[in-house]
Write a protein that holds these residues in place. Structure first.
Motif, PDB file in Angstrom:
ATOM      1  N   ASN A   9      54.954  39.065  24.548  1.00 57.37           N
ATOM      2  CA  ASN A   9      54.224  40.321  24.735  1.00 57.37           C
ATOM      3  C   ASN A   9      53.811  40.537  26.184  1.00 57.37           C
ATOM      4  OD1 ASN A   9      54.449  41.004  22.033  1.00 57.37           O
ATOM      5  ND2 ASN A   9      52.582  39.915  21.463  1.00 57.37           N
ATOM      6  N   ALA A  10      53.424  39.470  26.850  1.00 62.38           N
ATOM      7  CA  ALA A  10      53.022  39.600  28.254  1.00 62.38           C
ATOM      8  C   ALA A  10      54.213  40.020  29.107  1.00 62.38           C
ATOM      9  CB  ALA A  10      52.444  38.276  28.766  1.00 62.38           C
ATOM     10  N   GLU A  11      55.378  39.443  28.825  1.00 61.21           N
ATOM     11  CA  GLU A  11      56.571  39.771  29.601  1.00 61.21           C
ATOM     12  C   GLU A  11      57.009  41.215  29.345  1.00 61.21           C
ATOM     13  OE1 GLU A  11      56.231  35.418  29.274  1.00 61.21           O
ATOM     14  OE2 GLU A  11      56.189  37.027  27.801  1.00 61.21           O
ATOM     15  N   PHE A  15      57.387  44.232  32.108  1.00 59.16           N
ATOM     16  CA  PHE A  15      58.546  45.084  32.350  1.00 59.16           C
ATOM     17  C   PHE A  15      58.153  46.565  32.334  1.00 59.16           C
ATOM     18  CE2 PHE A  15      61.632  41.644  30.809  1.00 59.16           C
ATOM     19  CZ  PHE A  15      62.079  41.385  32.097  1.00 59.16           C
ATOM     20  N   LYS A  16      57.299  46.941  31.417  1.00 62.66           N
ATOM     21  CA  LYS A  16      56.863  48.346  31.357  1.00 62.66           C
ATOM     22  C   LYS A  16      56.123  48.730  32.636  1.00 62.66           C
ATOM     23  CE  LYS A  16      54.411  51.724  28.521  1.00 62.66           C
ATOM     24  NZ  LYS A  16      53.872  52.403  29.708  1.00 62.66           N
ATOM     25  N   GLN A  17      55.281  47.826  33.103  1.00 67.95           N
ATOM     26  CA  GLN A  17      54.538  48.073  34.343  1.00 67.95           C
ATOM     27  C   GLN A  17      55.496  48.243  35.516  1.00 67.95           C
ATOM     28  OE1 GLN A  17      51.637  44.992  35.217  1.00 67.95           O
ATOM     29  NE2 GLN A  17      51.800  45.392  37.407  1.00 67.95           N
ATOM     30  N   ILE A  18      56.538  47.422  35.547  1.00 64.16           N
ATOM     31  CA  ILE A  18      57.513  47.490  36.638  1.00 64.16           C
ATOM     32  C   ILE A  18      58.262  48.816  36.612  1.00 64.16           C
ATOM     33  CG2 ILE A  18      59.724  46.520  37.400  1.00 64.16           C
ATOM     34  CD1 ILE A  18      58.549  43.755  36.509  1.00 64.16           C
ATOM     35  N   LEU A  19      58.649  49.260  35.417  1.00 64.47           N
ATOM     36  CA  LEU A  19      59.364  50.527  35.299  1.00 64.47           C
ATOM     37  C   LEU A  19      58.522  51.704  35.778  1.00 64.47           C
ATOM     38  CD1 LEU A  19      61.184  50.140  31.858  1.00 64.47           C
ATOM     39  CD2 LEU A  19      62.248  50.295  34.120  1.00 64.47           C
ATOM     40  N   ASP A  20      57.216  51.607  35.598  1.00 61.25           N
ATOM     41  CA  ASP A  20      56.313  52.709  35.946  1.00 61.25           C
ATOM     42  C   ASP A  20      55.694  52.566  37.334  1.00 61.25           C
ATOM     43  OD1 ASP A  20      56.799  53.679  33.394  1.00 61.25           O
ATOM     44  OD2 ASP A  20      55.001  52.750  32.528  1.00 61.25           O
ATOM     45  N   SER A  21      56.148  51.580  38.106  1.00 61.83           N
ATOM     46  CA  SER A  21      55.458  51.266  39.366  1.00 61.83           C
ATOM     47  C   SER A  21      55.678  52.306  40.454  1.00 61.83           C
ATOM     48  CB  SER A  21      55.903  49.897  39.883  1.00 61.83           C
ATOM     49  OG  SER A  21      57.250  49.939  40.347  1.00 61.83           O
ATOM     50  N   GLY A  22      56.782  53.065  40.385  1.00 60.89           N
ATOM     51  CA  GLY A  22      57.036  54.074  41.405  1.00 60.89           C
ATOM     52  C   GLY A  22      57.470  53.517  42.744  1.00 60.89           C
TER      53      GLY A  22
END
Length: 477
Positions: A9-11, A15-22
């Motif tokens: 779940n942490a990983e 990944f979601k955070q990375i996709l949304d990082s801009g």
């Protein structure tokens, strides 16, 4: 069709955070072989990559470049000419990725280190690609993955040249927890109890590749016999393959591992040097660092000791089991593990393996104790004693030194029924507690804490225990 990713779940959140990082992201996913790195990346992104390729351990530069260009043709939908250098290959990749606008461009190169064949100049070409173009593309998410831990830690994560600090995110993928293992088994229709899941975990660890080889029609002992002791056993040679695929000098790594496997509580660096008759230098530093980054060992400072007295302890359950029962076995008993059910050797090993499982689930133990939010140090303690004074030695394998004025002194016991604390055993535990108080001169409250598989049997001695952890407590997320 994608398969469900259990746990991690942490990983997945990462990944979601990375996709949304801009911003441009260079993500390194690393960890030992068989741990599920490729599966995690491919399943999370549902194989929807703008470019994907994988390196091969045995292929030369020409073959690797040809495969790279073939994959580029497939992803771009256009003919890609064969090239003779990695500079040219990355130039073609740049041209393809530059056409992707208004959405993340996702690149995944698996087994990244294996593309770096001798004299290929692969890494320098990638460095130029990233520094001159990639790092400025706000939509580019470039994921690299590798099992060659020495290469990943030294040449990429520890790069001292143009790629120094260029990795924007890193994901170290470790073994499944007991919770994740249980979810994995449920998905595959296993009817194992939690005790049986623990028994399998103590032999195989939380490595998905090994867990996948279990048969849900067989008991745990039958499965272990099939994987290690039967004719053409699937994991009989896994230990050697694992080290050869991970480390360049696998013999040196195995010497250290096999020494630590024989020392239950671990030993210091100086003791490693003395036992193996080796030089105390940077080579040993690298070996210990890489073994720890692959979750084979852990380092810790014993209670009351200085950093220079750091202890190194073997924690990889698969290797511990293999070295204890499989390596060097010349018998012909294909049902060896099933026939050892009530043996003293297996009982002793189960106790030690359960201690290692507890050490790997410290967060769950803290959660049960209600101290997740309290700053604490997790360590062990050993006292050699003074034989000339008739003083006995003592050790505590797990203690939690809390900032709220309490130290949990943990006893870990594997059993198939509620553990009965005898009066003699309780006297031993109390004597050890008082020796700890006397030697360390601590003023903190000392709580006797028992971690058991089936809980404690009710009797008078149980009243002297301040905290209790059961197997069920280790199965929480």
């Amino acid at each position: 069709m994608t398969r469900e990713i259990f746990g991690r779940n942490a990983e997945k959140a990462f990944f979601k955070q990375i996709l949304d990082s801009g911003k441009a992201e260079l993500i390194a996913v690393y960890g030992r072989r068989r741990i599920g790195k490729t599966f995690l990346v491919r399943e999370y992104f549902a194989d929807k990559f703008d470019f994907y390729c994988t390196g091969s351990l045995l292929d030369n530069k020409k073959t690797q470049l040809a495969r790279f260009c073939q994959q580029l043709s497939s992803h771009s939908g256009q003919y890609t000419p064969q090239v003779e250098s990695w500079d040219a290959a990355f130039s073609l990749l740049k041209n393809h990725l530059a056409t992707i606008k208004d959405r993340p461009a996702i690149v995944f190169i698996d087994e990244f280190p294996w593309l770096d064949t001798p004299r290929s100049k692969f890494l320098s070409a990638f460095e130029i690609f990233w520094n001159s173009w990639g790092c400025m593309q706000d939509n580019l998410k470039f994921i690299v993955c590798g099992s060659a831990t020495t290469w990943m830690t030294n040449k990429l994560l520890g790069n001292k040249g143009g790629l120094h600090n260029r990795v924007t995110q890193r994901i170290h993928l470790g073994p499944f927890s007991l919770y994740e293992t249980e979810q994995f088994f449920k998905s595959r229709k296993f009817a194992f109890t939690r005790q049986q899941i623990l028994d399998a975990y103590m032999c195989l660890g939380g490595t998905p590749f090994y867990l996948e080889k279990l048969d849900n029609h067989l008991s745990v002992p039958q499965n272990i016999d099939t994987l290690f002791f039967s004719k053409n056993a699937k994991l009989a040679d896994e230990y050697n393959f694992l080290f050869q695929s991970l480390f360049n000098d696998s013999i040196a790594y195995k010497r250290v591992i096999e020494l630590l496997a024989s020392k239950a509580c671990g030993i210091t660096r100086a003791e490693i040097v003395e036992s193996l008759k080796i030089t105390d230098n940077g080579v040993l530093t690298e070996i210990l660092k890489n073994l720890e980054s692959c979750d084979f060992i852990r380092s810790y400072t014993a209670f009351g000791k200085h950093a220079k007295e750091t202890m190194f302890q073997m924690v990889d359950l698969f290797s511990l089991f293999y070295l204890r029962y499989v390596k060097g076995y010349r018998g012909r008993d294909e049902h060896r593990w099933s026939n050892m059910i009530d043996s003293g050797s297996k009982n002793a090993w189960s106790g030690y393996a359960f201690e290692q499982v507890c050490l790997q689930h410290i967060n769950q133990i803290k959660q049960k104790l209600g101290i997740s939010g309290i700053s604490s140090d997790v360590c062990s303690w050993r006292h050699k004693g003074d034989k000339s004074k008739g003083e006995k030695g003592a050790q505590i394998d797990l203690l939690i030194d809390r900032r709220d004025g309490v130290i949990n002194l943990c006893e870990m016991k594997y059993a198939n029924a509620p553990f009965l604390i005898s009066s003699n055993y309780m006297e031993t535990v109390k004597a050890r507690r008082e020796l700890f108080r006397q030697v360390t001169k601590t003023r903190k409250a000392l709580y006797l804490t028992f971690a058991t598989t089936c809980g404690l049997a009710p009797n008078e001695q149980r009243n002297d225990v301040q905290s209790e952890i059961t197997l069920d407590d280790l199965f929480v997320e």
